[in-house]
Design a protein around this motif. Structure first.
Motif, mmCIF file in Angstrom:
data_model
loop_
_atom_site.group_PDB
_atom_site.id
_atom_site.type_symbol
_atom_site.label_atom_id
_atom_site.label_comp_id
_atom_site.label_asym_id
_atom_site.label_seq_id
_atom_site.Cartn_x
_atom_site.Cartn_y
_atom_site.Cartn_z
ATOM 1 N N VAL A 63 0.728 -1.203 -0.066
ATOM 2 C CA VAL A 63 0.030 0.138 -0.059
ATOM 3 C C VAL A 63 0.834 1.148 0.013
ATOM 4 O O VAL A 63 0.657 2.378 -0.707
ATOM 5 C CB VAL A 63 -0.925 -0.066 1.228
ATOM 6 C CG1 VAL A 63 -1.709 1.260 1.331
ATOM 7 C CG2 VAL A 63 -1.951 -1.060 1.222
ATOM 8 N N SER A 103 0.093 0.311 -4.161
ATOM 9 C CA SER A 103 -0.786 -1.020 -4.800
ATOM 10 C C SER A 103 -1.966 -1.116 -3.978
ATOM 11 O O SER A 103 -2.035 -0.862 -2.771
ATOM 12 C CB SER A 103 0.272 -2.380 -4.546
ATOM 13 O OG SER A 103 1.133 -2.088 -5.519
ATOM 14 N N LYS A 104 -2.864 -1.536 -4.564
ATOM 15 C CA LYS A 104 -3.985 -1.947 -3.624
ATOM 16 C C LYS A 104 -3.952 -3.895 -3.481
ATOM 17 O O LYS A 104 -3.389 -4.475 -4.368
ATOM 18 C CB LYS A 104 -5.371 -2.070 -4.584
ATOM 19 C CG LYS A 104 -6.003 -0.754 -4.827
ATOM 20 C CD LYS A 104 -7.303 -0.566 -5.075
ATOM 21 C CE LYS A 104 -7.835 0.737 -4.862
ATOM 22 N NZ LYS A 104 -9.166 0.912 -5.558
ATOM 23 N N LEU A 106 -5.597 -7.590 -2.876
ATOM 24 C CA LEU A 106 -6.916 -8.106 -2.898
ATOM 25 C C LEU A 106 -6.531 -9.540 -2.306
ATOM 26 O O LEU A 106 -5.448 -10.021 -2.979
ATOM 27 C CB LEU A 106 -7.555 -8.209 -4.202
ATOM 28 C CG LEU A 106 -7.807 -6.949 -4.877
ATOM 29 C CD1 LEU A 106 -8.262 -7.198 -6.172
ATOM 30 C CD2 LEU A 106 -8.821 -6.120 -4.002
ATOM 31 N N ASN A 150 -5.785 -4.889 6.814
ATOM 32 C CA ASN A 150 -6.000 -3.382 6.246
ATOM 33 C C ASN A 150 -5.903 -3.844 4.565
ATOM 34 O O ASN A 150 -5.449 -2.855 3.727
ATOM 35 C CB ASN A 150 -4.786 -2.525 6.376
ATOM 36 C CG ASN A 150 -5.142 -1.939 7.325
ATOM 37 O OD1 ASN A 150 -6.184 -1.611 8.077
ATOM 38 N ND2 ASN A 150 -4.140 -1.289 8.238
ATOM 39 N N ALA A 151 -6.020 -5.065 4.144
ATOM 40 C CA ALA A 151 -6.370 -5.421 2.522
ATOM 41 C C ALA A 151 -7.506 -4.552 2.062
ATOM 42 O O ALA A 151 -8.500 -4.334 3.009
ATOM 43 C CB ALA A 151 -6.531 -7.108 2.400
ATOM 44 N N HIS A 152 -7.633 -4.408 0.859
ATOM 45 C CA HIS A 152 -8.349 -3.607 0.463
ATOM 46 C C HIS A 152 -9.936 -4.423 0.104
ATOM 47 O O HIS A 152 -10.995 -4.120 -0.134
ATOM 48 C CB HIS A 152 -8.209 -3.215 -1.187
ATOM 49 C CG HIS A 152 -6.971 -2.078 -0.885
ATOM 50 N ND1 HIS A 152 -5.918 -2.175 -0.987
ATOM 51 C CD2 HIS A 152 -7.180 -0.648 -0.595
ATOM 52 C CE1 HIS A 152 -5.147 -0.949 -0.852
ATOM 53 N NE2 HIS A 152 -6.005 -0.128 -0.531
ATOM 54 N N ALA A 153 -9.692 -5.890 -0.182
ATOM 55 C CA ALA A 153 -11.000 -6.562 -0.304
ATOM 56 C C ALA A 153 -10.198 -7.999 -0.140
ATOM 57 O O ALA A 153 -9.021 -8.455 0.033
ATOM 58 C CB ALA A 153 -11.441 -6.649 -1.870
ATOM 59 N N ARG A 211 -14.792 -5.377 2.457
ATOM 60 C CA ARG A 211 -15.119 -5.539 1.109
ATOM 61 C C ARG A 211 -14.938 -7.033 0.689
ATOM 62 O O ARG A 211 -14.132 -7.619 0.703
ATOM 63 C CB ARG A 211 -14.286 -4.423 0.178
ATOM 64 C CG ARG A 211 -14.682 -4.404 -1.219
ATOM 65 C CD ARG A 211 -13.913 -3.368 -1.912
ATOM 66 N NE ARG A 211 -14.285 -3.177 -3.400
ATOM 67 C CZ ARG A 211 -15.113 -2.520 -3.957
ATOM 68 N NH1 ARG A 211 -15.648 -1.555 -3.253
ATOM 69 N NH2 ARG A 211 -15.158 -2.706 -5.142
#
Length: 97
Positions: free
Chosen positions: A9, A13-14, A16, A42-45, A65
């Motif tokens: 991050v 980067s995102k 998932l 804290n992963a985006h999804a 998410r």
């Protein structure tokens, strides 16, 4: 996992995280722990395929998410709408059928 995600991050980067295998009948604790870890990482999804794990994630971690894995085989609008309505899925990876 959290350190790796923070590293990615910080570099734009995102992340998932896929937990898209199907939970073993009678032994779901390992999958639930994996979802719990992603929720605090804290992963985006999180990408899930297992219906029971989608239910667990949606109820236990409502701010997480959810993305639907290709392995869930949601190949038509009715199935996609079911996952969106029932679990709040935000993205679906479609099968190539």
């Amino acid at each position: 996992m959290r350190q790796g995600i923070e590293y990615a991050v910080a570099r734009g980067s995102k992340v998932l995280t896929a937990v898209n295998t199907f939970a073993q009948a009678g032994n779901i604790v390992l999958w639930q722990k994996a979802i719990d870890e992603v929720a605090v990482s804290n992963a985006h999804a999180i990408i899930l395929a297992d219906l029971g794990m989608l239910d667990y994630a949606a109820n236990k971690h409502p701010d997480l998410r959810l993305h639907l894995s290709v392995q869930a085989a949601a190949a038509n609008a009715d199935m996609i709408n079911y996952y969106v309505d029932e679990f709040g899925v935000k993205r679906v990876v479609l099968p190539r059928v």
